[in-house]
Design a protein around this motif. Structure first.
Motif, short mmCIF file in Angstrom:
data_model
loop_
_atom_site.label_atom_id
_atom_site.label_comp_id
_atom_site.label_asym_id
_atom_site.label_seq_id
_atom_site.Cartn_x
_atom_site.Cartn_y
_atom_site.Cartn_z
N THR A 113 0.81 -1.22 0.00
CA THR A 113 0.00 0.00 0.00
C THR A 113 0.84 1.28 0.00
O THR A 113 0.51 2.23 -0.71
CB THR A 113 -0.97 -0.03 1.20
OG1 THR A 113 -1.68 -1.28 1.19
CG2 THR A 113 -1.97 1.12 1.15
N PRO A 114 1.94 1.35 0.78
CA PRO A 114 2.71 2.59 0.78
C PRO A 114 3.31 2.95 -0.58
O PRO A 114 3.74 4.09 -0.78
CB PRO A 114 3.83 2.31 1.81
CG PRO A 114 3.26 1.26 2.70
CD PRO A 114 2.43 0.39 1.80
N GLY A 115 3.32 2.03 -1.52
CA GLY A 115 3.84 2.33 -2.86
C GLY A 115 2.85 3.11 -3.71
O GLY A 115 3.18 3.51 -4.83
N ILE A 116 1.64 3.29 -3.22
CA ILE A 116 0.61 4.02 -3.97
C ILE A 116 0.77 5.51 -3.70
O ILE A 116 0.77 5.94 -2.53
CB ILE A 116 -0.79 3.52 -3.56
CG1 ILE A 116 -0.91 2.02 -3.88
CG2 ILE A 116 -1.88 4.33 -4.26
CD1 ILE A 116 -2.08 1.35 -3.20
N GLY A 117 0.91 6.29 -4.74
CA GLY A 117 1.14 7.72 -4.60
C GLY A 117 -0.13 8.50 -4.26
O GLY A 117 -1.24 7.96 -4.23
N GLY A 118 0.08 9.77 -3.97
CA GLY A 118 -1.04 10.67 -3.78
C GLY A 118 -1.67 10.64 -2.40
O GLY A 118 -2.66 11.34 -2.15
N VAL A 119 -1.10 9.83 -1.49
CA VAL A 119 -1.69 9.70 -0.16
C VAL A 119 -0.80 10.45 0.83
O VAL A 119 0.37 10.06 1.02
CB VAL A 119 -1.81 8.22 0.25
CG1 VAL A 119 -2.52 8.09 1.59
CG2 VAL A 119 -2.51 7.42 -0.83
N PRO A 120 -1.30 11.50 1.47
CA PRO A 120 -0.45 12.23 2.42
C PRO A 120 0.08 11.32 3.54
O PRO A 120 -0.59 10.37 3.94
CB PRO A 120 -1.39 13.29 3.00
CG PRO A 120 -2.49 13.42 1.99
CD PRO A 120 -2.64 12.08 1.35
N ALA A 121 1.28 11.62 4.03
CA ALA A 121 1.94 10.76 5.01
C ALA A 121 1.13 10.63 6.30
O ALA A 121 1.18 9.59 6.97
CB ALA A 121 3.33 11.31 5.32
N ASP A 122 0.37 11.67 6.67
CA ASP A 122 -0.37 11.57 7.92
C ASP A 122 -1.65 10.74 7.76
O ASP A 122 -2.32 10.44 8.74
CB ASP A 122 -0.72 12.96 8.45
CG ASP A 122 -1.72 13.67 7.56
OD1 ASP A 122 -1.53 13.63 6.32
OD2 ASP A 122 -2.70 14.23 8.08
N VAL A 123 -1.99 10.39 6.53
CA VAL A 123 -3.19 9.58 6.28
C VAL A 123 -2.87 8.09 6.32
O VAL A 123 -3.64 7.29 6.86
CB VAL A 123 -3.82 9.98 4.92
CG1 VAL A 123 -4.87 8.97 4.49
CG2 VAL A 123 -4.40 11.38 5.02
N LEU A 124 -1.73 7.73 5.75
CA LEU A 124 -1.30 6.34 5.76
C LEU A 124 -0.01 6.23 6.55
O LEU A 124 1.04 6.67 6.08
CB LEU A 124 -1.07 5.83 4.33
CG LEU A 124 -0.60 4.37 4.24
CD1 LEU A 124 -1.71 3.42 4.65
CD2 LEU A 124 -0.12 4.05 2.82
N PRO A 125 -0.04 5.67 7.75
CA PRO A 125 1.20 5.53 8.52
C PRO A 125 2.12 4.51 7.85
O PRO A 125 1.69 3.77 6.98
CB PRO A 125 0.71 5.01 9.87
CG PRO A 125 -0.57 4.32 9.58
CD PRO A 125 -1.19 5.04 8.41
N PRO A 126 3.38 4.49 8.24
CA PRO A 126 4.29 3.50 7.64
C PRO A 126 3.81 2.07 7.92
O PRO A 126 3.30 1.79 9.00
CB PRO A 126 5.63 3.76 8.35
CG PRO A 126 5.44 4.92 9.24
CD PRO A 126 4.01 5.31 9.27
N LEU A 127 3.97 1.22 6.94
CA LEU A 127 3.69 -0.21 7.13
C LEU A 127 4.99 -0.95 6.91
O LEU A 127 5.64 -0.75 5.89
CB LEU A 127 2.65 -0.70 6.11
CG LEU A 127 1.25 -0.10 6.23
CD1 LEU A 127 0.38 -0.60 5.08
CD2 LEU A 127 0.62 -0.47 7.57
N ARG A 128 5.39 -1.78 7.85
CA ARG A 128 6.65 -2.49 7.67
C ARG A 128 6.37 -3.92 7.25
O ARG A 128 5.50 -4.60 7.81
CB ARG A 128 7.50 -2.44 8.94
CG ARG A 128 6.89 -3.16 10.10
CD ARG A 128 7.70 -2.98 11.37
NE ARG A 128 7.38 -4.08 12.29
CZ ARG A 128 6.23 -4.21 12.92
NH1 ARG A 128 5.26 -3.34 12.72
NH2 ARG A 128 6.03 -5.23 13.72
N PRO A 129 7.10 -4.40 6.25
CA PRO A 129 6.92 -5.78 5.82
C PRO A 129 7.57 -6.74 6.81
O PRO A 129 8.73 -6.53 7.19
CB PRO A 129 7.63 -5.84 4.46
CG PRO A 129 8.44 -4.60 4.35
CD PRO A 129 8.12 -3.67 5.46
N VAL A 130 6.84 -7.71 7.27
CA VAL A 130 7.39 -8.76 8.15
C VAL A 130 7.33 -10.07 7.37
O VAL A 130 6.27 -10.64 7.15
CB VAL A 130 6.62 -8.85 9.48
CG1 VAL A 130 7.24 -9.92 10.37
CG2 VAL A 130 6.63 -7.50 10.19
#
Lengths: 391, 391
Positions: free
Chosen positions: B222-239
């Motif tokens: 999901t974080p690879g999708i552009g146009g989304v402000p950083a405060d809307v989508l928090p970081p997601l870490r791959p486990v």
């Protein structure tokens, strides 16, 4: 490739030789026979599925040496020494890189018992006249810095090299085609024997492919070919090997720079590097019949020993898992040349040594197919030798 | 499937909802939204490559329970309890078997330290009101005779079951299509936000797909999708998880009859049986970024612990090796429902619990997409909660 001819005539004359099997042994036989001017057809149901394509490609008679196998080791040393000339000729005829690497082989021992076994092996190597240099653990790690600190010592065999069997097969295929051999993708169901002589083979659809001579070179699958009396083809037992192909990350140094063979608490394990960063890691030796399943136990055993020997291997990617069946004869030695049935030859039973013995087998089969006796080196491995197997 | 519409008009009206991602979370959202009468498009570049297809499918909130995660565990228990009704409805709408199995889960401890951890876990389970029955080692082996003699004891969670995520995905896909959703095989490059509201998404070729609402459900991608402000989508870490799928030989009994989770010297390992004899064996938990390489170390770790727990696993065939990336949010809890951008929703961050949380996520997203507040159970996981991540 072409459609095989039917019984009712073909647009092409019958070949002089039909080779059954398109692994290294079948292909080298075809190439060498075609070089002698024979018209050759190679028949295999899945030409790219040969056990040769699974093999690691170590040319290490000195480190393979085992007691009671001195004669086979001498044949291996002879074949190994044939390799440079063989590769040069093959690459020239095929126009392909055959994947030969000449960095020597380092055999190492993990614990004191392993070191004792390595010392015995070195004595045997001395008797066989094999070059081998004793190294301390520290000297081993100087050559291969990724070896575990626990490695106790080793032996460097500076003349034991490696080849990539997949590249070698591709080069042999190209060279055989270049010499006019044809490849037929089909399954041979039986050898056609009439009036006591081999006249050709029967294909899966029922068609006959006639030929003056037939060579059985289908490795561990050879006993599945019908029409061959039991006293002509001794039993071949499949010896399963499970191995892995690892990938070195882009831009990183390979984890070993030459073939490393280890004894880890009595179990052999090896890492064979390739020019493209691939590391072949193997292998189990299991006598479980015609079983080509990749198993938890097999993969675990290989990974366990490799990690002990070269801990950094843990970080590497598993690019491929492979299972192959080595063809073991009753005395673990190959069966080469004519049988008691006129026109029927064997080139089978190469067990763990098929890649190593490819050049020498090609030489021997070329002699046999042109009516000459087997070369001196190969005579001991005549297909007609007494194996003590009841007919 | 159809070609996505261009900016210059389409033969089909713009959907009400675009769901980005075709794993379990994306598909359940699409199905549930379509059931509410919304026109839904699901967009994914490789619809069958979702991490959901790698997952083992354990529905085990009781055995997953960890300290500090009580609220998430309660949501998991709620979702687990939704499963029977969810599966019945899904199988009825899709006409497919969703691979649900209700045999309970046995958690076992390998050594004394592992047993101490299991005892703590049981206390937590008690506080959460989870059914769990303490068993001796002997009682564990009575339930699962292939367990190692060294297993010290265990806990039976009779209401923790399993589902085959691949069958579940196929059923959800069929049910969503049945309800009129469409699947678009393409990559979403960005969310189109204009005048402060989400208007649709941009596809790889540059075309826009307009929609009243957009749901981001692409897991760790999901974080690879552009146009989304950083405060809307928090970081997601791959486990990263590495696991294996084993095959039971034809005609043999499966090596375990229910999900078995083990602690082996502190490391978790599990075996999940399927109706067709497949056993899923896993899994590593590695925080190594967007790394989907199968590694020597990862496979070795899983095999080592599985062999300790169920030695007979050595004989089984490795049918498949898998690597997946679990999407971990900053607090390890999912992010559900509307964001501060009108029309833009999240359904991400399910970490190790995506399969378990599928029914409850579907319920929550259906409410959100029809303008209702999140259900009570899901409210804590609102996408707008404060995660302490700087904007």
């Amino acid at each position: 490739m072409r459609t095989p001819p039917s019984d009712h005539g073909s647009s092409r004359p019958a070949p002089d030789v039909v080779v059954v099997g398109a692994g290294l042994i079948g292909l080298v036989t075809a190439w060498r026979a075609a070089q002698r001017g024979l018209r050759v057809s190679v028949v295999a149901p899945e030409p790219h599925a040969a056990a040769s394509g699974v093999a690691a490609g170590m040319l290490t008679p000195a480190t393979e040496a085992a007691f009671g196998e001195e004669a086979l080791m001498r044949f291996g040393i002879h074949s190994r020494d044939r390799y440079p000339g063989f590769i040069a000729e093959l690459e020239s005829e095929s126009g392909r890189d055959a994947g030969y690497r000449a960095e020597g082989t380092l055999q190492v021992a993990f614990d004191t018992d392993d070191l004792a076994r390595l010392t015995e092996l070195m004595e045997l190597q001395g008797r066989l006249g094999v070059k081998a240099q004793r190294l301390t653990g520290r000297e081993c790690r100087r050559l291969e810095p990724m070896l575990a600190p626990s490695v106790r010592g080793g032996v460097l065999a500076p003349e034991d090299h490696s080849v990539d069997p997949r590249r070698l097969m591709a080069a042999l295929r190209a060279a055989a085609l270049h010499r006019g051999a044809e490849l037929v993708t089909d399954r041979v169901t039986e050898v056609v024997v009439s009036g006591g002589a081999a006249l050709g083979v029967r294909l899966s659809g029922g068609d006959r492919l006639d030929a003056g001579q037939v060579v059985l070179a289908a490795g561990t699958w050879t006993p599945g070919i019908g029409g061959v009396p039991a006293d002509v083809l001794p039993p071949l037992r499949p010896v399963k090997g499970q191995l892995l192909r690892l990938r070195t990350p882009e831009g990183e140094e390979p984890i070993v720079t030459r073939t490393v063979r280890g004894l880890v608490r009595g179990t052999p394990v090896y890492l064979v590097p390739r020019a493209d960063g691939e590391i072949v890691l193997g292998a189990t030796q299991e006598e479980t019949g015609y079983d080509t399943r990749l198993t938890v136990g097999g993969v675990w055993e290989v990974l366990r020993d490799a990690r002990e020997l070269v801990p950094g291997v843990s970080e590497l990617e598993i690019a491929e898992t492979c299972v192959g069946l080595r063809p073991g004869s009753p005395d673990n030695e190959p069966l080469l040349g004519p049988t008691r049935i006129p026109g029927l030859h064997l080139a089978v039973g190469h067990f763990r040594h098929g890649v190593l013995l490819t050049p020498a087998t090609g030489d021997a089969m070329a002699e046999a197919l042109t009516g000459a006796p087997l070369p001196d080196h190969a005579r001991r491995f005549a297909a007609t030798r007494d194996l003590g197997v009841p007919a």
